[in-house]
Design a protein around this motif. Structure first.
Motif, PDB file in Angstrom:
ATOM      1  N   HIS A 133       0.813  -1.222   0.000  1.00 56.16           N
ATOM      2  CA  HIS A 133       0.000   0.000   0.000  1.00 56.16           C
ATOM      3  C   HIS A 133       0.843   1.268   0.000  1.00 56.16           C
ATOM      4  CE1 HIS A 133      -4.162  -1.534   0.749  1.00 56.16           C
ATOM      5  NE2 HIS A 133      -3.494  -2.609   1.139  1.00 56.16           N
ATOM      6  N   VAL A 134       2.144   1.151   0.241  1.00 56.73           N
ATOM      7  CA  VAL A 134       3.003   2.329   0.341  1.00 56.73           C
ATOM      8  C   VAL A 134       4.180   2.192  -0.608  1.00 56.73           C
ATOM      9  CG1 VAL A 134       4.327   3.803   1.901  1.00 56.73           C
ATOM     10  CG2 VAL A 134       2.429   2.457   2.791  1.00 56.73           C
ATOM     11  N   SER A 146       9.127   0.918   0.308  1.00 58.82           N
ATOM     12  CA  SER A 146       7.779   0.353   0.217  1.00 58.82           C
ATOM     13  C   SER A 146       7.362  -0.195   1.573  1.00 58.82           C
ATOM     14  CB  SER A 146       7.728  -0.758  -0.839  1.00 58.82           C
ATOM     15  OG  SER A 146       8.594  -1.827  -0.465  1.00 58.82           O
ATOM     16  N   GLY A 147       6.056  -0.327   1.749  1.00 51.46           N
ATOM     17  CA  GLY A 147       5.510  -0.914   2.963  1.00 51.46           C
ATOM     18  C   GLY A 147       4.281  -1.730   2.620  1.00 51.46           C
ATOM     19  N   GLY A 148       4.123  -2.869   3.262  1.00 53.71           N
ATOM     20  CA  GLY A 148       3.035  -3.770   2.884  1.00 53.71           C
ATOM     21  C   GLY A 148       2.273  -4.329   4.058  1.00 53.71           C
ATOM     22  N   ASP A 172       1.859  -4.658  12.533  1.00 58.30           N
ATOM     23  CA  ASP A 172       0.569  -4.616  11.848  1.00 58.30           C
ATOM     24  C   ASP A 172       0.788  -4.038  10.453  1.00 58.30           C
ATOM     25  OD1 ASP A 172      -2.136  -4.780  11.305  1.00 58.30           O
ATOM     26  OD2 ASP A 172      -2.741  -4.015  13.279  1.00 58.30           O
ATOM     27  N   TYR A 173      -0.299  -3.887   9.694  1.00 64.90           N
ATOM     28  CA  TYR A 173      -0.190  -3.404   8.319  1.00 64.90           C
ATOM     29  C   TYR A 173       0.524  -2.051   8.248  1.00 64.90           C
ATOM     30  CZ  TYR A 173      -3.913  -6.819   7.418  1.00 64.90           C
ATOM     31  OH  TYR A 173      -4.656  -7.972   7.332  1.00 64.90           O
ATOM     32  N   THR A 189       7.685   5.424   7.877  1.00 69.01           N
ATOM     33  CA  THR A 189       6.490   4.619   7.610  1.00 69.01           C
ATOM     34  C   THR A 189       5.553   4.687   8.809  1.00 69.01           C
ATOM     35  OG1 THR A 189       7.567   2.610   8.452  1.00 69.01           O
ATOM     36  CG2 THR A 189       7.673   3.019   6.068  1.00 69.01           C
ATOM     37  N   GLY A 190       4.249   4.592   8.545  1.00 67.04           N
ATOM     38  CA  GLY A 190       3.245   4.552   9.597  1.00 67.04           C
ATOM     39  C   GLY A 190       2.434   3.276   9.482  1.00 67.04           C
ATOM     40  N   SER A 191       2.007   2.748  10.609  1.00 65.12           N
ATOM     41  CA  SER A 191       1.370   1.434  10.610  1.00 65.12           C
ATOM     42  C   SER A 191       0.109   1.427  11.460  1.00 65.12           C
ATOM     43  CB  SER A 191       2.356   0.385  11.137  1.00 65.12           C
ATOM     44  OG  SER A 191       1.724  -0.851  11.382  1.00 65.12           O
TER      45      SER A 191
END
Length: 527
Positions: A133-134, A146-148, A172-173, A189-191
């Motif tokens: 999503h990132v 990237s972040g998933g 978490d996501y 990144t934020g989760s």
């Protein structure tokens, strides 16, 4: 015969929105001109999860919705280019700083890199096991972060299409992220685990962790790199990165989850979009709301063009709302053109006629309203019918009340109210029941309600519709009486408190005076 004087409609001041410089700026009205342009509505194939403007002219913007990425020109209502090489949903299409490359995540966990001038992906980065999503570019232009949903945050090398490092610190996501424009190795990144993590590519673990307190939906780093903004839940929080993630301010101006953040070109205004259908604009000096926009449905994404001329908002129903501010140059030109005409118009207005001058007065033609024409011809019932039309009753009730007051002054109000059918009586009672509680209308409408009750009392019980309206009128008046009684009780309590404070103050003053006299007497006896 004396000329007819039109009905005087009393105007009351309206408590409208306070007009500030920000209001004029964001509405697009810079003074002089026809106002802002009408927003454009564009329907996408699914919920709009990301909007990103190209950082270089002509400032096209990429819209990610469903399994497609559409590129729009600022003033085009149809996509000028489409990337559709996705098996499933696409996420977070983001431009590189030079505007030549576009990176996007996908539901299958693959990251695709596109050339703006082509159609097929230049590179594919595979390593995530769940949806990504990132996606974003680091400021050196040769690395992608990237972040998933697999809880990992990865860093990729563009030339070799290989993974540089992978961080698995979130629990978490990972749903949002951004890169520093000052340091080419730093990204954030934020989760949904309520944390925001700052990573440095030169280290094997995160260098800072910030606890937001709610699932993080969006993060934003100021151009200077010193301040970080996080959004999650109903909160927008500002953190000082240089002080180790110290919380500077927590904003709670939305009623539902805040989903997206954006800065204007100067960095002096912060924009936030929420599921409560509002976009709030904050000043970054005082962090107070200076303006807001209201939309039809919940907001998922927003973006502002580099020159602040275009605001694009994406919503959950797949609608893209595009607002253009009015160009400033056109207003300046139009003002210059109007100035001579204005000078000509006011020329001679302040001239005072002399004694020998012969003055020719231009007769002013007075245009009468429909109800004024009927009143002039003494058609009371028809005049009342003219102001009982829905547009007048809803938008200008003061006109309806003014005509009723004029009829009462003439002594023809009772005859105008009498002789009406069920539909007309229902209309009258609906208006009176709704407006009788307004203080500016109460004196007139109480008289009208009394007359209606007196005239139509013999037919009560013959029409269920009219009976229902009478009950509504009774309920409205009963509630208003209860409110007035409560207010009188509160006023009585306040009078008692004020009286008590006054007595205490008088007592203390008397004591001070008596103490002063005693001291003077004692000093005199000592002498």
């Amino acid at each position: 015969m004396a000329s007819y004087k039109p009905v005087v409609v009393q105007s009351c001041p309206k408590l409208g929105e306070k007009i500030t410089q920000d209001t004029l700026y964001w509405r697009g009205d810079k003074g002089g001109g026809s106002g802002p342009t009408t927003p454009v509505q564009i329907k996408e194939f699914g919920a709009v999860n990301k909007i990103d403007f190209s950082p270089v002219p002509p400032y096209n913007y990429a819209v990610t919705a469903s399994s497609r990425i559409h590129i729009y020109g600022r003033y085009s209502q149809e996509p000028i280019k489409t990337f559709s090489r996705f098996r499933d949903a696409a996420y977070c299409a983001t431009y590189r700083d030079d505007g030549r490359l576009l990176a996007a995540g996908s539901e299958d966990g693959t990251i695709r890199l596109f050339d703006i001038s082509g159609k097929a992906p230049l590179r594919q980065f595979e390593g995530h096991t769940k949806p990504v999503h990132v996606v974003g570019f680091l400021s050196d232009k040769y690395q992608i972060f990237s972040g998933g949903d697999d809880y990992s945050s990865n860093l990729w090398d563009i030339p070799s299409a290989t993974e540089i490092i992978s961080y698995s610190e979130h629990t978490d996501y990972v749903r949002c992220g951004c890169a520093s424009k000052v340091n080419a190795d730093v990204f954030i990144t934020g989760s949904y685990d309520h944390t925001v993590k700052l990573f440095d590519a030169r280290t094997k673990s995160s260098v800072m962790t910030i606890e937001h307190g709610h699932p993080v939906e969006s993060v934003l780093l100021f151009p200077s790199g010193g301040l970080l903004v996080s959004a999650g839940g109903r909160y927008v929080k500002v953190w000082d990165v240089l002080k180790g993630g110290q919380l500077l301010v927590s904003l709670k101006n939305h009623h539902k989850t805040v989903t997206c953040l954006c800065l204007n070109s100067s960095g002096q205004r912060l924009l936030s979009g929420s599921l409560d259908r509002h976009v709030k604009i904050y000043s970054t000096t005082s962090y107070k709301v200076v303006h807001s926009f209201n939309y039809a449905t919940s907001i998922l994404s927003l973006a502002l063009s580099p020159e602040d001329e275009t605001l694009v908002v994406g919503m959950t129903n797949g609608v893209l709302n595009v607002k253009h501010r009015k160009p400033e140059e056109k207003n300046e030109k139009s003002q210059k053109k109007r100035q001579p005409a204005y000078r000509t118009y006011v020329k001679g207005r302040t001239y005072m006629p002399k004694q020998e001058d012969f003055c020719v007065s231009k007769p002013v033609k007075r245009v009468l309203r429909k109800y004024d024409k009927l009143l002039r011809s003494f058609q009371s019932s028809k005049a009342l019918d003219a102001v009982l039309e829905p547009p007048i009753m809803l938008h200008t009730p003061e006109v309806t009340v003014a005509v009723m007051q004029e009829l009462h002054r003439r002594g023809t109000l009772r005859s105008a109210l009498a002789g009406r059918d069920e539909k007309q009586v229902n209309l009258l009672l609906t208006f009176v029941a709704r407006r009788v509680i307004e203080p500016r209308f109460t004196p007139v409408l109480v008289t009208v309600a009394d007359m209606i009750t007196d005239i139509y009392q013999p037919v009560v019980g013959q029409s269920a519709i009219v009976d229902k309206q009478f009950l509504k009128l009774q309920e409205a008046i009963g509630k208003e009486i209860d409110y007035q009684e409560e207010l009188l009780e509160v006023l009585g309590m306040m009078d008692t408190l004020f009286a008590t404070f006054t007595k205490k103050r008088d007592t203390s003053l008397e004591e001070n005076k008596s103490n002063g006299l005693t001291e003077i007497i004692e000093t005199n006896t000592n002498y």
